[in-house]
Design an enzyme around this catalytic site. Structure first.
Site, PDB file in Angstrom:
ATOM      1  CB  SER A 196       0.642  -3.970  -1.517  1.00 43.88           C
ATOM      2  OG  SER A 196       2.412  -4.551  -1.550  1.00 43.88           O
ATOM      3  CG  ASP A 219      18.432  -0.652 -18.107  1.00 46.06           C
ATOM      4  OD1 ASP A 219      19.270  -0.170 -19.572  1.00 46.06           O
ATOM      5  OD2 ASP A 219      18.647  -0.696 -17.613  1.00 46.06           O
ATOM      6  CG  HIS A 251       2.319   0.071  -2.941  1.00 49.76           C
ATOM      7  ND1 HIS A 251       2.904   0.358  -0.969  1.00 49.76           N
ATOM      8  CD2 HIS A 251       2.450  -1.089  -2.946  1.00 49.76           C
ATOM      9  CE1 HIS A 251       2.479  -0.020  -0.725  1.00 49.76           C
ATOM     10  NE2 HIS A 251       2.908  -1.466  -1.562  1.00 49.76           N
TER      11      HIS A 251
END
Length: 441
Positions: A196, A219, A251
């Site tokens: 992670s 965005d 992830h």
């Protein structure tokens, strides 16, 4: 928001994959050793060490990944693993710090991982006492001596920005003594691993700091670290720079991060992204060297997103990206980032078995706002396309205003690869286009 001009050609930090995309070989690549580079504190790594980077969610019983780390650290009975967990909150911020059954801070997480490594065969595993409560230890000679006694390292999960603030020197972004010692050990052949945030921190320039796929597509990205976790943020100076042949994300399938990874790569001019799934590792030999190779082990896979021939722009309806390439590599596959060659030992091409349409997908990036969404959504559509006689499939985002359509197209001669002879597993070089589209609700 990105201010990229319309149809700006992507300017890769380095050209890692040619415009022809990914080639495939069904054998095993052999690589001659690369010469070792001098150790030091330079942000780029060039040496014979290796990386084992996990996309998060590493299961305690994943003997394949833990075993690989231990093997590369000297093997059972010889491996000595230094565990770094500064991405976790320090004990001073953990209300359960005094309860070993409930605690979740850097020290108790370090002890937990050390115990796991010992159970998996390491002769020794120790917590390296550097975190936000012990920042001064990052320049401690005693801790450097502890580092020097290790044969491998593991960086735990949490928030990768805490690694930046605890192991790098502020705005100078230079190595602390502890990080310099780890970098030197890597150059001398040690293994550096992480899960992670502990994998993400291995990134070179433009390390992601947060963001969800739909706001990212809508965005664009912004440099910095933001309290709003939906904003696609990144650090231009990156993390520790152990891996620089592509951007990293983690992830991926369980949080639908392919969209944010593509937008960040397009905004920052990178040709390649390694988007790692949970309980799965990207294994990197000779990182930064001419003979760098990456491989995949674990229960899921790694998405290789190739933007070397892509072009993007901003129109009245929104942002678009055309001619990106999506490949999904699974356990046993390996990849050469310099030539784009993939090897898939034990897997064989299979023919499509379904004549029906690809099932509709209205949440391609597994939105956090969709209570009934499913993880690995993009991969599910890609594999359904690979199993069918159709050559194109389109899926859309759950959110609208605008809604985005993701179109996957098989190249000429495409066939998925399978280890069981029936189920599509490894997918190579699907074209991916992302376009704003009219809302239908």
């Amino acid at each position: 928001m990105s201010t990229s001009p319309k149809h700006r050609p992507l300017r890769g930090v380095r050209r890692t994959v040619g415009a022809a995309g990914i080639a495939v070989c069904l054998g095993v690549i052999g690589a001659s050793p690369a010469p070792a580079a001098p150790s030091g504190t330079a942000p780029a790594h060039h040496g014979p060490g290796s990386l084992v980077l996990v996309g998060g969610g590493l299961k305690d019983d994943n003997t394949q990944v833990y075993g690989e780390i231990i093997r590369r650290a000297g093997g059972p009975g010889r491996a000595r693993i230094g565990v770094l967990t500064a991405a976790s909150v320090p004990a001073s911020q953990d209300p359960d710090a005094g309860d070993p059954e409930k605690c979740s801070n850097s020290e108790c997480n370090g002890a937990y991982y050390a115990g796991l490594f010992r159970r998996h065969g390491a002769v020794d595993a120790q917590w390296i006492p550097v975190d936000l409560d012990h920042v001064a230890n990052a320049d401690s000679d005693a801790v450097v001596s502890q580092i020097d006694s290790m044969t491998g390292f593991f960086f735990g999960g949490g928030d990768q920005y805490r690694y930046v603030t605890s192991l790098l020197h502020g705005d100078r972004h230079t190595d602390s003594k502890v990080l310099a010692a780890i970098r030197a050990k890597l150059a001398d052949g040690a293994v550096v691993s992480g899960s992670s945030a502990g994998a993400q921190i291995a990134s070179g320039p433009d390390m992601v700091t947060g963001g969800d796929s739909y706001p990212a597509l809508r965005d664009g990205s912004r440099p910095g670290y933001f309290d709003d976790p939906t904003v696609l943020g990144y650090l231009p100076r990156g993390g520790f720079g152990f891996l620089r042949s592509g951007l990293l994300d983690t992830h991926t399938g369980t949080t639908g991060r392919e969209g944010r990874a593509l937008r960040l790569a397009a905004d920052t001019g990178h040709d390649l992204v390694y988007a790692l799934d949970e309980d799965t590792a990207l294994v990197v030999d000779r990182p930064g060297g001419r003979h760098e190779r990456v491989g995949v082990i674990g229960s899921q896979g790694v998405s290789v997103l190739n933007l070397s021939a892509a072009h993007e722009g901003q129109g009245h309806a929104g942002w678009h990206l055309h001619n990106a390439r999506y490949s999904y590599l699974t356990s046993g596959d390996s990849y050469d980032p310099r030539t784009g060659t993939v090897t898939t030992p034990g897997k064989h091409r299979i023919a499509p078995a379904s004549y029906g349409p690809v099932p509709p997908n209205t949440d391609v990036f597994y939105s956090p706002d969709n209570a009934v969404g499913t993880p690995y959504s993009l991969r599910t559509t890609a594999r359904a396309l690979a199993a069918s006689t159709h050559r194109t499939a389109t899926a859309t985002t759950y959110e609208s205003g605008p809604r985005f359509a993701v179109t996957l197209t098989e190249p000429r001669g495409f066939r998925p690869l399978s280890g069981d002879g029936t189920t599509p597993q490894t997918l190579l070089d699907l074209r991916m286009d992302i376009d704003p589209c009219a809302d239908t609700d």
